[in-house]
Design a protein around this motif. Structure first.
Motif, PDB file in Angstrom:
ATOM      1  N   ALA A  46     -73.911 -46.963 -34.626  1.00 57.85           N
ATOM      2  CA  ALA A  46     -73.880 -45.608 -34.070  1.00 57.85           C
ATOM      3  C   ALA A  46     -74.413 -45.592 -32.645  1.00 57.85           C
ATOM      4  N   THR A  69     -72.295 -41.215 -35.820  1.00 60.16           N
ATOM      5  CA  THR A  69     -72.780 -39.908 -36.258  1.00 60.16           C
ATOM      6  C   THR A  69     -72.281 -38.860 -35.270  1.00 60.16           C
ATOM      7  N   SER A  70     -72.454 -37.586 -35.626  1.00 55.56           N
ATOM      8  CA  SER A  70     -72.005 -36.538 -34.711  1.00 55.56           C
ATOM      9  C   SER A  70     -72.779 -36.594 -33.408  1.00 55.56           C
ATOM     10  N   GLU A  71     -74.081 -36.938 -33.468  1.00 56.47           N
ATOM     11  CA  GLU A  71     -74.884 -37.042 -32.242  1.00 56.47           C
ATOM     12  C   GLU A  71     -74.637 -38.351 -31.509  1.00 56.47           C
ATOM     13  N   PRO A  73     -71.706 -40.931 -31.677  1.00 59.28           N
ATOM     14  CA  PRO A  73     -70.447 -41.540 -32.117  1.00 59.28           C
ATOM     15  C   PRO A  73     -70.297 -42.952 -31.557  1.00 59.28           C
ATOM     16  N   THR A  97     -66.359 -43.281 -39.560  1.00 58.51           N
ATOM     17  CA  THR A  97     -66.689 -41.894 -39.258  1.00 58.51           C
ATOM     18  C   THR A  97     -67.239 -41.762 -37.852  1.00 58.51           C
ATOM     19  N   HIS A  98     -66.944 -40.656 -37.221  1.00 56.96           N
ATOM     20  CA  HIS A  98     -67.409 -40.343 -35.864  1.00 56.96           C
ATOM     21  C   HIS A  98     -67.082 -41.482 -34.900  1.00 56.96           C
ATOM     22  N   HIS A 129     -63.844 -37.353 -39.157  1.00 58.06           N
ATOM     23  CA  HIS A 129     -64.597 -36.873 -37.983  1.00 58.06           C
ATOM     24  C   HIS A 129     -64.371 -37.796 -36.774  1.00 58.06           C
ATOM     25  N   SER A 130     -63.157 -38.241 -36.593  1.00 58.71           N
ATOM     26  CA  SER A 130     -62.864 -39.185 -35.518  1.00 58.71           C
ATOM     27  C   SER A 130     -61.809 -38.606 -34.584  1.00 58.71           C
ATOM     28  N   ARG A 131     -61.632 -39.291 -33.440  1.00 51.71           N
ATOM     29  CA  ARG A 131     -60.883 -38.654 -32.358  1.00 51.71           C
ATOM     30  C   ARG A 131     -60.081 -39.673 -31.559  1.00 51.71           C
ATOM     31  N   ASN A 159     -60.282 -34.971 -38.402  1.00 49.40           N
ATOM     32  CA  ASN A 159     -59.970 -35.790 -37.234  1.00 49.40           C
ATOM     33  C   ASN A 159     -59.285 -34.946 -36.173  1.00 49.40           C
TER      34      ASN A 159
END
Length: 805
Positions: A46, A69-71, A73, A97-98, A129-131, A159
């Motif tokens: 992370a 993580t969201s904080e 990635p 994730t992320h 939660h990915s981009r 996503n």
């Protein structure tokens, strides 16, 4: 007015992905090869960032796996966005994730995988939660258009695919797919936004969608995907630009510009379609929204200058199939279509597709407070079945024509022109206010998101001077998005060619794209067939003294063809004589690319005399091979004579809706002494995704064609649009039906049929002004009519001799 990119504020812009810059990364790892990347990804954690060095990455399988993580990635990005080129046989898979992938450009290649980019590695490892952002895929195609793979496959949940550029897909397979196979992928809450979907040429068969969400099999599952703030320009792959095949999705604030198709609610229920803008600029086959299934809301959309008919209308509401299987048509019910504005478009389609199978008209369907403006004397609607299941109210027609249905009122609307491109109703519109009826659940906002203080029909508030978001959104990549290949500057270099053995082949080797080969009178002897790999013109210097092209006698092995047109090229033949006569006749004058070539091509033949292609082993003047696709095949002012077959476009026999040419145009041309047919243009199956082919025949003569038992002159099986006019069919004594037309867009008019059977029409096809009379020639060989000929008594039938001089 034609709305151009200059008018539209929507553009590919430099966007600041500030959120990445603000993240504090634990490690920054720079990699310069696939081995270094694979080593780095194994230990990524992370907050880490892996940076791919600028340059070409060829034949790489990038697998991004990790747990951010969201904080914090995990970011995989180019050293500089748009300067990492993924080429060759490459792909990208994302699982974990992320995760964020940024700045890659897939170009000059293809993939041997099922997708170029996939949000999963396998059925058990996928992304959440990915981009995927600030990336591009351009012209990343295999050699065969029949090879099916997707460009982006979205799996998992939550996503995002945003600010990317996709253009130039020519092979089978949807550009972007959201998959719902398995519990881990339903109610996924994906977001697809701010992407630019550029040109996608017509595929010619099913599988050319730009976006598909779900499949027929899982179409009653909930996806909850949001598709917003995207641009779709010239997305012409098939009738469905977007194919909705799941429930509870949202489509809003998207711009569809000159795209030959529609946003289709093909399967699934309860979707919201709002505040989209559809601009056709009077381009052919441009459409809006097609509605099937239940519970949808279609509101505040703007349609301008759309020309598509049938399933490509501005708004199309379909009939359903009783007890419909998953892959057919469920009945439209509980649908609300409100406050849309339709400006100078083709008619809306009500109960479209009605036939013996699709017999269920829509029920409990509200069509209310829609505003239709038309100053082109266009029809308002086409009705295909009973309208008992509709509730019409508050619809306003500012048009020359009315619509004989309660719930539609003709009103002269006071319009204002916003930025000289959009029609907005002025604040002074008492009749518009009076006749709009906010019953049920009226829309609270207009297309710009502005609160409706005074309720009126249409997508706009009165006097609202704001542009819809679809015309001011920022889409595409942060880097230079002019990623379409640079088109070469075509200079019409003229190359003079002398008669002789092999002289034409030698000249073609020197020719570049756009060259014109000028042939002097005389004989041009071929020893081999010629492959045309550049767009060129080959023409005789004189219209009367045509240079003769023939094959050398006594060759150990004769060539199969004179010309083979390669994919992506255009061949023009003008003022030529082409003879297939030998002891063993040559099979073809012109053939398409080899089987399965993805790029479309075109052939134009003008003032040519083509004869003696009599090889009975399947020969024809022209042949399109299976899996190839011609944009246009045009034959004008020409003569085709003494051949076994004429134009052969019948290789696609899988009956899956495929066909070999989009447009076949024949004008002022003679087909004489042809043993089988003049044209065989085939499209089998019931697929409805494509335009279905178009054959136009005008001012031509067919004499002694197909004069055998069970023979015919024209075979047009399954072709959607056939227009035969002002032509003569004669002296095919054994033919029962020279023309057999099926379908509402098939017609024959103002023609003479003599000793050639009778025209047959079924399933809505039409025959008008057909004369079964002797054409009475003054010159039987050149088909010049006598003064008493019936060809001269009405609109000109037969050849236009002024064009053949």
């Amino acid at each position: 007015m034609i709305i151009t990119k200059q008018h539209i504020i929507t553009r590919l812009v430099l966007i600041q992905l500030f959120f990445i810059g603000c993240i504090g990364f634990a490690n920054e790892i720079k990699v310069a090869s696939i081995d270094e990347f694979n080593s780095a990804i194994k230990s990524v954690k992370a907050g880490d960032r892996i940076i791919l060095k600028n340059g070409e990455w060829k034949d790489v399988k990038l697998v991004v796996k990790g747990q951010g993580t969201s904080e914090n990635p995990i970011v995989i990005e180019a050293e500089e966005s748009g300067k990492v080129f993924i080429t060759g046989d490459s792909s990208l898979k994302i699982a974990g994730t992320h995760l964020i992938v940024k700045g890659l450009w897939f170009k000059n290649g293809f993939t041997s995988d099922k997708s170029v980019i996939s949000f999963r590695v396998n059925s058990k490892e996928f992304a959440t939660h990915s981009r995927l952002t600030d990336c591009a895929i351009t012209y990343y195609n295999p050699s065969s258009k029949a090879t099916d793979y997707k460009w982006v496959s979205v799996w998992g949940k939550n996503n995002r695919v945003d600010h990317n550029y996709f253009a130039g897909k020519t092979n089978s397979g949807t550009t972007l797919v959201v998959w719902l196979k398995g519990e881990q992928h339903i109610q996924n809450n994906h977001r697809i936004d701010h992407n630019y979907f550029g040109e996608r040429p017509s595929l010619g068969f099913n599988g050319g969608e730009t976006i598909r969400i779900g499949t027929s099999k899982n179409s009653l599952l909930s996806s909850r995907t949001i598709v917003e703030d995207n641009v779709f320009e010239k997305c012409n792959g098939e009738v469905e630009i977007i194919s909705n095949k799941s429930c509870d999705n949202v489509y809003r604030n998207n711009l569809f510009l000159e795209s030959e198709g529609v946003l289709t609610l093909r399967h699934g229920n309860r979707c919201l379609i709002e505040s989209n803008v559809f601009i056709g600029n009077q381009k052919p086959n441009t459409g809006g929204i097609r509605i099937i299934n239940a519970g949808h809301v279609v509101r505040n959309n703007l349609m301008m200058n759309l020309t598509g008919d049938g399933f490509r209308g501005p708004i199309v509401i379909m009939n359903g199939v009783p007890n419909s299987p998953a892959n057919r048509y469920h009945q439209v019910k509980d649908v609300n279509i409100q406050n849309n504005t339709i400006i100078n478009c083709s008619p809306i389609q009500l109960c479209a597709g009605k036939d013996e199978e699709r017999s269920l008209a829509p029920i409990n369907t509200v069509f209310a407070n829609n505003l239709i403006f038309n100053d082109k004397n266009g029809d308002i609607a086409t009705v295909h079945d009973k309208l008992d299941g509709f509730k019409f109210y508050g619809n306003i027609l500012d048009s020359e024509k009315g619509f004989n249905q309660s719930g539609f009122t003709k009103v002269k609307v006071n319009w204002d022109a916003l930025d000289n491109i959009l029609y907005i109703p002025k604040t002074t519109n008492e009749e518009l206010i009076k006749n709009s009826k906010p019953e049920g659940k009226p829309t609270k906002l207009d297309i710009t998101g502005t609160k409706r203080d005074t309720f009126v029909a249409g997508a706009y508030n009165l006097g609202n001077n704001k542009l819809p978001k679809a015309l001011v959104l920022q889409s595409g990549t942060s880097w230079d998005s002019k990623v379409t290949p640079q088109k070469p500057i075509v200079t019409s270099e003229i190359i003079e060619v002398e008669p002789g053995i092999g002289t034409l082949r030698k000249a073609l080797k020197k020719a570049s794209t756009g060259s014109i080969l000028k042939l002097k009178p005389g004989e041009y002897i071929l020893e081999k067939g010629i492959k045309v790999s550049n767009s060129i013109t080959i023409e005789g210097n004189s219209e009367d003294k045509k240079p003769l092209l023939k094959v050398k006698e006594g060759l150990e092995k004769n060539p199969t063809y004179f010309f083979r047109v390669e994919g992506g090229t255009m061949l023009r033949l003008k003022n030529l004589e082409i003879s297939g006569e030998l002891n063993t006749p040559i099979k073809y004058a012109v053939v398409s690319p080899d089987k399965g070539i993805s790029e479309p091509y075109s052939v134009f033949i003008n003032n040519c005399y083509i004869h003696d292609f009599k090889n009975k082993n399947g020969s024809s003047v022209y042949k399109g091979y299976k899996g190839t696709f011609a944009d246009t095949l045009s034959i004008v002012n020409s003569r085709i004579e003494n051949v076994y077959r004429g134009i052969n476009l019948s290789e696609e026999k899988d009956d899956t809706g495929k066909y070999s040419a989009q447009v076949v145009y024949i004008d002022n041309t003679i087909f004489k002494d042809i043993e089988q047919w003049a044209v065989n243009y085939y499209r089998g199956g019931t697929d409805e995704s494509t335009l279905g082919g178009k054959l136009v025949i005008d001012n031509s003569v067919f004499s002694n064609v197909g004069n055998i038992e069970k023979g015919t002159v024209l075979k047009t099986n399954g072709i959607v649009w056939v227009d035969i006019k002002n032509s003569v069919f004669e002296k095919s004594y054994k033919v029962v039906n020279p023309v057999n037309l099926k379908g509402a867009k098939n017609s024959i008019s103002n023609c003479v049929i003599f000793e050639c059977g009778t025209v047959k029409t079924t399933k809505g096809a039409s025959a008008k002004d057909i004369q079964y009379k002797n054409p009475k020639w003054d010159d039987k060989n050149n088909f010049i009519p006598s003064e008493k000929s019936p060809l001269l008594k009405t609109k000109r039938i037969g050849l236009k001799w002024e064009a053949k001089k």
